[in-house]
Design an enzyme around this catalytic site. Structure first.
Site, short mmCIF file in Angstrom:
data_model
loop_
_atom_site.label_atom_id
_atom_site.label_comp_id
_atom_site.label_asym_id
_atom_site.label_seq_id
_atom_site.Cartn_x
_atom_site.Cartn_y
_atom_site.Cartn_z
N GLY A 244 0.67 -1.33 0.08
CA GLY A 244 -0.24 0.19 -0.03
C GLY A 244 1.16 1.86 -0.20
O GLY A 244 0.22 2.40 -0.18
N GLU A 286 4.50 -6.53 1.24
CA GLU A 286 3.82 -6.98 0.05
C GLU A 286 3.67 -5.56 -0.88
O GLU A 286 2.47 -5.69 -1.29
CB GLU A 286 2.52 -7.88 -0.16
CG GLU A 286 2.33 -8.77 0.84
CD GLU A 286 0.64 -9.82 0.82
OE1 GLU A 286 0.60 -10.56 1.28
OE2 GLU A 286 -0.12 -8.52 1.51
N PRO A 287 4.39 -4.94 -0.89
CA PRO A 287 4.51 -4.06 -1.54
C PRO A 287 4.53 -4.59 -3.27
O PRO A 287 4.90 -5.54 -3.68
CB PRO A 287 6.16 -3.10 -1.47
CG PRO A 287 6.75 -4.29 -1.55
CD PRO A 287 6.21 -5.66 -0.79
N GLY A 288 3.34 -3.97 -3.68
CA GLY A 288 3.16 -4.19 -5.25
C GLY A 288 3.54 -2.99 -6.06
O GLY A 288 4.79 -2.56 -7.19
N ARG A 289 2.66 -1.33 -5.77
CA ARG A 289 2.98 -0.70 -6.46
C ARG A 289 4.19 0.24 -6.40
O ARG A 289 4.83 0.55 -7.39
CB ARG A 289 1.52 0.58 -5.86
CG ARG A 289 1.70 1.91 -6.86
CD ARG A 289 1.02 2.58 -6.42
NE ARG A 289 0.07 2.02 -6.13
CZ ARG A 289 -1.09 2.26 -6.82
NH1 ARG A 289 -1.13 2.66 -7.76
NH2 ARG A 289 -2.70 1.60 -6.45
N TYR A 330 -10.54 5.10 -11.72
CA TYR A 330 -10.31 6.01 -9.79
C TYR A 330 -10.31 7.51 -10.28
O TYR A 330 -9.49 7.75 -8.82
CB TYR A 330 -9.02 5.40 -9.08
CG TYR A 330 -8.32 3.80 -9.13
CD1 TYR A 330 -9.97 3.06 -8.73
CD2 TYR A 330 -7.80 3.62 -10.43
CE1 TYR A 330 -9.72 2.07 -8.84
CE2 TYR A 330 -7.70 2.07 -10.45
CZ TYR A 330 -8.27 0.92 -9.27
OH TYR A 330 -8.03 0.46 -9.35
N CYS A 357 -13.06 3.15 -27.41
CA CYS A 357 -15.20 4.66 -28.15
C CYS A 357 -15.94 4.77 -26.74
O CYS A 357 -16.45 4.21 -26.40
CB CYS A 357 -15.58 3.20 -28.48
SG CYS A 357 -16.52 3.97 -29.74
#
Ligand SMILES: Cc1ncc(COP(=O)(O)O)c(C=O)c1O
Ligand SMILES: N[C@@H](CCCC[NH3+])C(=O)O
EC number: 4.1.1.20
Length: 431
Positions: A244, A286-289, A330, A357
């Site tokens: 996060g 648990e870092p992702g970003r 977002y 589109c």
């Protein structure tokens, strides 16, 4: 933007001209500077070592995963969390060490649990009562045992977009602490003969800038440790605080360094455990970003434009919401540069639109860029997380290629989809 990445007014990524990458691989193109992935993993690992705390840096695959990414993670001794059979399958195909996998998910199927057990993943992070029943049956049938953690919902409302908050009490994830579900599941799992409970997990949300939420989360987890030890004789040896950590997308963002969040968590943990006279558990993150995001850049080619006098000038690119849904989903903001003309005084205010589109297919609303011409390469920055991984084939557009670059060398990590790929599962009607 880091000035090292600009040479003679040209954007460089990993030592290569962005325009050369665009010419060689085509656009839209997702580029990863892999040295940034490695150095962020190292920065996390360093904080743990400096604090002398046992750890795992478990990359959240959902941010971006492919075989090459799992190979890089394995090279750096990172763990990985997977949330689906598909992510697990990809990790297996990459030769990723299965004992470094955590398996997450709020509705894992029997087949997914079987796959996890058959491949001996390191830990299954239990999320709900139904899953415990399924896993118990799978383990009994196969006569296997496995390590598990319990995901609890700590009732922490992180300051972030409500769609990506996960730690609040009203959440679909994990066992609720306040209503006693967490205690109930603890007692149940301790009785499971084939499950070895190693710790507790929580995750409060994504793209968080303030440290308060992590501090409260850590305090709550330590309080829970003490309660479980006092009332049920169970002491978790690992606390997994999730990911996060927020990153900078535009100049409006001022996050602290991702590893500084971890330092705050460890300081809180040490203080809380010492004051309660509890042993220091291992800490998993648990870092992702924060690992994938800043390493990614998306290259597009400018095409048509539409100038509505006094209202807005749109410049359209050869990608959009199909490769980056975040602005539409977002309201996420991004920054961009013109790769072949980074600094130019002759700027104008434009809106970068995609080719899909959908009126909401806007990548960047109102950005000042050097005057654009068809064929210019536009680089949207910090797109490495939740871009390609959330990509779609909307309008039957092929997904872009993904290229890894490092020290002046580039390599395809995922081929560009072809039109044939788009229909390879289709069947012709014969009725
Ligand atoms: C359980 C869990 N862990 C880790 C992450 C990764 O979060 P982030 O990419 O914000 O670091 C997520 C996504 O929010 C998650 O749901
Ligand atoms: N997809 C989200 C983050 C989701 C986090 C998953 N739990 C984003 O792009 O910001």
């Amino acid at each position: 933007m880091d000035s090292n990445e600009v040479q003679d007014n040209q954007l460089m990524i990993g030592g290569i001209l962005a325009t050369d990458l665009a010419a060689q691989y085509g656009t839209a193109l997702q580029v990863y500077d892999i040295s940034k992935v490695r150095s962020q993993i190292h920065a996390f690992q360093r904080v743990f070592r400096e604090n002398d705390i046992d750890y795992a840096v478990s990359y959240a695959s959902k941010a971006f995963a492919c075989i090459a990414m799992y190979q890089v993670l394995a090279q750096e001794n990172a763990h990985a969390d997977v949330v689906s059979g598909g992510e697990l399958y990809t990790a297996i195909k990459a030769g990723f060490p299965m004992d470094h996998i955590s398996f997450h998910g709020n509705n894992k199927s029997r087949e997914e649990l079987e796959m996890a057990v058959d491949n001996h993943v390191g830990v299954i992070i239990l999320d709900n009562f139904y899953e415990i029943q399924l896993l118990s049956e799978v383990l009994a049938t196969k006569n296997e045992t496995i390590d598990v953690m319990l995901r609890v919902s700590p009732a922490v409302s992180a300051h972030t977009h409500e769609f990506i908050q996960t730690g609040q009490q009203d959440s679909k994830f994990g066992f609720d602490i306040l209503t006693g579900q967490a205690d109930e599941v603890l007692q149940q799992v301790l009785k499971e003969p084939n499950m070895n409970l190693v710790g507790v997990h929580s995750h409060i949300g994504s793209q968080i800038f303030e440290t308060d939420g992590f501090k409260i989360e850590t305090e709550k987890l330590v309080k829970l440790m003490q309660h479980w030890n006092d009332d049920f004789g169970y002491m978790p040896s690992i606390i997994n605080v999730g990911g996060g950590f927020g990153i900078k997308y535009t100049d409006a963002d001022h996050p602290i360094r991702p590893e500084d969040f971890v330092q705050q968590i460890l300081t809180t943990l040490r203080h809380e455990t010492e004051s309660r006279n509890l042993p220091l558990p291992a800490v998993w993150i648990e870092p992702g970003r924060s690992i994938a995001g800043p390493a990614g850049t998306t290259l597009y080619t400018a095409g048509s434009s539409k100038d509505i006098p006094e209202i807005r000038k749109y410049v359209a690119v050869d990608g959009g919401m199909g490769d980056n849904i975040r602005p539409a989903l977002y309201g996420a903001d991004y920054d961009a540069v013109v790769a072949n003309d980074v600094h130019d005084d002759n700027v104008e205010l434009v809106t970068i639109a995609g080719k899909y589109c959908e009126s909401g297919d806007i990548l960047i609303k109102d950005i000042e860029l050097p005057v654009l011409h068809p064929g210019d390469v536009i680089a949207v920055l910090a797109t490495g997380a939740y871009g390609y991984s959330m990509a779609s084939n909307y309008n039957l557009n092929p997904r872009p290629a993904v290229v890894f670059v490092e020290n002046g060398k580039s390599q395809i990590a995922i081929e560009r989809e072809t039109y044939a790929d788009l229909i390879h599962l289709d069947k012709k009607l014969d009725i």
